[in-house]
Scaffold this motif. Structure first.
Motif, mmCIF file in Angstrom:
data_model
loop_
_atom_site.group_PDB
_atom_site.id
_atom_site.type_symbol
_atom_site.label_atom_id
_atom_site.label_comp_id
_atom_site.label_asym_id
_atom_site.label_seq_id
_atom_site.Cartn_x
_atom_site.Cartn_y
_atom_site.Cartn_z
ATOM 1 N N UNK A 49 -12.963 -1.133 -9.458
ATOM 2 C CA UNK A 49 -12.823 -0.633 -10.889
ATOM 3 C C UNK A 49 -12.111 -0.985 -11.320
ATOM 4 N N UNK A 50 -10.964 -0.099 -11.227
ATOM 5 C CA UNK A 50 -10.292 0.108 -12.103
ATOM 6 C C UNK A 50 -9.642 -1.461 -13.063
ATOM 7 N N UNK A 51 -9.715 -2.363 -11.954
ATOM 8 C CA UNK A 51 -9.318 -3.939 -12.598
ATOM 9 C C UNK A 51 -10.638 -4.595 -13.276
ATOM 10 N N UNK A 52 -11.872 -4.525 -13.256
ATOM 11 C CA UNK A 52 -13.084 -4.006 -14.175
ATOM 12 C C UNK A 52 -13.087 -3.947 -15.471
ATOM 13 N N UNK A 53 -12.153 -2.249 -15.246
ATOM 14 C CA UNK A 53 -11.934 -1.483 -16.719
ATOM 15 C C UNK A 53 -11.171 -2.411 -17.769
ATOM 16 N N UNK A 54 -9.693 -2.552 -16.411
ATOM 17 C CA UNK A 54 -8.744 -3.200 -17.325
ATOM 18 C C UNK A 54 -8.816 -4.478 -17.914
ATOM 19 N N UNK A 66 -22.061 0.730 -8.415
ATOM 20 C CA UNK A 66 -23.021 2.317 -8.766
ATOM 21 C C UNK A 66 -21.927 3.038 -9.975
ATOM 22 N N UNK A 67 -20.502 3.004 -9.781
ATOM 23 C CA UNK A 67 -19.363 3.720 -10.236
ATOM 24 C C UNK A 67 -19.645 3.094 -11.788
ATOM 25 N N UNK A 101 -6.365 8.634 0.715
ATOM 26 C CA UNK A 101 -6.500 6.916 0.164
ATOM 27 C C UNK A 101 -6.268 6.132 0.247
ATOM 28 N N UNK A 102 -6.837 5.616 1.899
ATOM 29 C CA UNK A 102 -6.212 3.807 1.707
ATOM 30 C C UNK A 102 -8.528 4.215 1.704
ATOM 31 N N UNK A 103 -8.805 4.845 2.449
ATOM 32 C CA UNK A 103 -10.462 4.469 2.524
ATOM 33 C C UNK A 103 -10.783 4.837 0.890
ATOM 34 N N UNK A 104 -10.332 5.465 -0.746
ATOM 35 C CA UNK A 104 -10.658 5.003 -1.375
ATOM 36 C C UNK A 104 -10.132 4.319 -2.081
ATOM 37 N N UNK A 105 -9.383 3.652 -1.202
ATOM 38 C CA UNK A 105 -8.535 2.526 -2.755
ATOM 39 C C UNK A 105 -9.389 1.485 -2.806
ATOM 40 N N UNK A 106 -10.235 1.077 -2.151
ATOM 41 C CA UNK A 106 -11.177 0.022 -1.281
ATOM 42 C C UNK A 106 -11.694 -0.231 -3.211
ATOM 43 N N UNK A 107 -12.900 1.163 -3.701
ATOM 44 C CA UNK A 107 -13.462 1.380 -4.105
ATOM 45 C C UNK A 107 -12.655 1.739 -5.451
ATOM 46 N N UNK A 108 -11.889 1.967 -5.438
ATOM 47 C CA UNK A 108 -10.939 2.318 -6.688
ATOM 48 C C UNK A 108 -10.463 1.334 -7.443
ATOM 49 N N UNK A 109 -9.549 0.704 -6.952
ATOM 50 C CA UNK A 109 -8.950 -0.971 -7.202
ATOM 51 C C UNK A 109 -9.655 -1.869 -7.619
#
Length: 341
Positions: free
Chosen positions: A166-171, A123-124, A156-164
């Motif tokens: 998505x960030x890797x996909x964008x990178x 979704x993100x 932060x520890x809970x959110x990082x499982x989504x942020x990482x």
């Protein structure tokens, strides 16, 4: 604004503007406060799904059909003539705003375990794709600030499982030289790469209107120009894209102070909520930040796409506190009431 409208003989527009603001900042909050926490949570998820779906449809249309075909068979608001995505809001800046609010709701749902992270990552990506396609510098800036606020100030520890992911996909997309909308490169990318804000969208034109509004304000402090009076008075024939200066000129200093009071109340409430439930409070703070950023860059904002999401965030947070209070045994509540200073 009513006094200004009457003074300038332009009353007919005031019922529309005044009624819209009353609906936005009075009736909607009254409605939301009657809803349960579970219902508001479903509304938040529905908002995320709706925005993601609208972006998927919009991006698919712009990727497969040309502007003339979309205009002929859908409408002329899904995508603009210069290739910016307006999706279901019908305007690129509005589309950027709903995408940004959707990201806040999505992060809130992930932290509270109301949506699986693998689904949230998908979704993100859809929402971010729509945000990029809208080519709104304000939207990208607001989304960056809002997401960083939630990531830094909440769990932060809970959110990082989504942020990482998505960030890797964008990178990976950037490294593989994936296609980026030309409008985004022109309106956002160039300003970011050069650090020159004058290359961001219509920055120069808006600055001219802001200077004009500042010069006009001295004459409209007591009795303003009335609803939509700025558009009629301006030599450019359009409202200034800065809500505070617009309200100051159309409603005088009283309207200006009222708008400032609304903003201060939202900020203070978000800070108070952070002390009671950090995740809810941080998301409210992020929602307020997005709303505030757009008030600095757009004219009247009584449309529900602007105020509905932040008010839903505040209602959700307050409903959570109310529900928590109901779960506390009556004896404990009475004890705290007696010993509280």
């Amino acid at each position: 604004m009513l006094v200004g409208s009457l003074a300038h003989g332009e009353f007919l527009r005031w019922p529309v503007v005044g009624g819209q603001y009353a609906f936005a900042f009075l009736l909607i909050p009254m409605l939301l406060t009657t809803c349960s926490r579970s219902l508001l949570e479903r509304c938040a998820i529905a908002y995320v799904l709706g925005v993601a779906t609208s972006q998927a449809i919009g991006v698919a249309l712009t990727g497969t059909l040309d502007y003339e075909t979309i205009t002929r068979y859908v409408n002329r608001h899904v995508v603009t003539g210069n290739g910016r995505l307006g999706a279901m809001t019908g305007e690129p800046n509005s589309n950027g705003a709903v995408c940004t609010f959707a990201l806040i709701f999505l992060l809130h749902a992930v932290i509270n375990n109301r949506i699986r992270r693998v689904y949230a990552a998908g979704l993100a990506l859809l929402i971010i794709a729509g945000l990029v396609a809208s080519a709104s510098f304000t939207g990208v800036a607001a989304a960056t600030i809002a997401v960083l606020l939630v990531l830094v100030l909440s769990q932060l520890r809970l959110v990082v499982t989504l942020a990482i992911p998505v960030a890797l996909a964008i990178t990976a997309y950037v490294v593989l030289d994936g296609p980026v909308p030309a409008a985004f490169e022109q309106r956002v990318g160039e300003a970011v790469m050069t650090g020159d804000p004058t290359k961001a969208g219509t920055f120069v034109g808006r600055t001219v209107l802001i200077k004009e509004a500042w010069d006009m304000a001295d004459q409209n402090l007591v009795i303003g120009l009335g609803s939509d009076g700025y558009r009629r008075t301006s030599v450019y024939g359009m409202p200034v894209h800065q809500l505070y200066l617009l309200v100051l000129n159309e409603g005088g200093v009283l309207s200006f102070l009222g708008l400032c009071l609304i903003m201060v109340a939202m900020l203070v409430e978000a800070i108070i909520l952070m002390g009671r439930n950090r995740v809810d409070g941080v998301c409210c703070l992020a929602g307020f930040a997005v709303f505030f950023i757009y008030t600095m860059s757009l004219p009247h904002m009584f449309g529900r796409m602007w105020n509905g999401p932040p008010l839903l965030l505040f209602a959700l947070a307050n409903a959570g506190i109310h529900a928590l209070g109901q779960r506390v045994p009556a004896g404990i509540r009475e004890h705290h009431r007696r010993v509280a200073p």
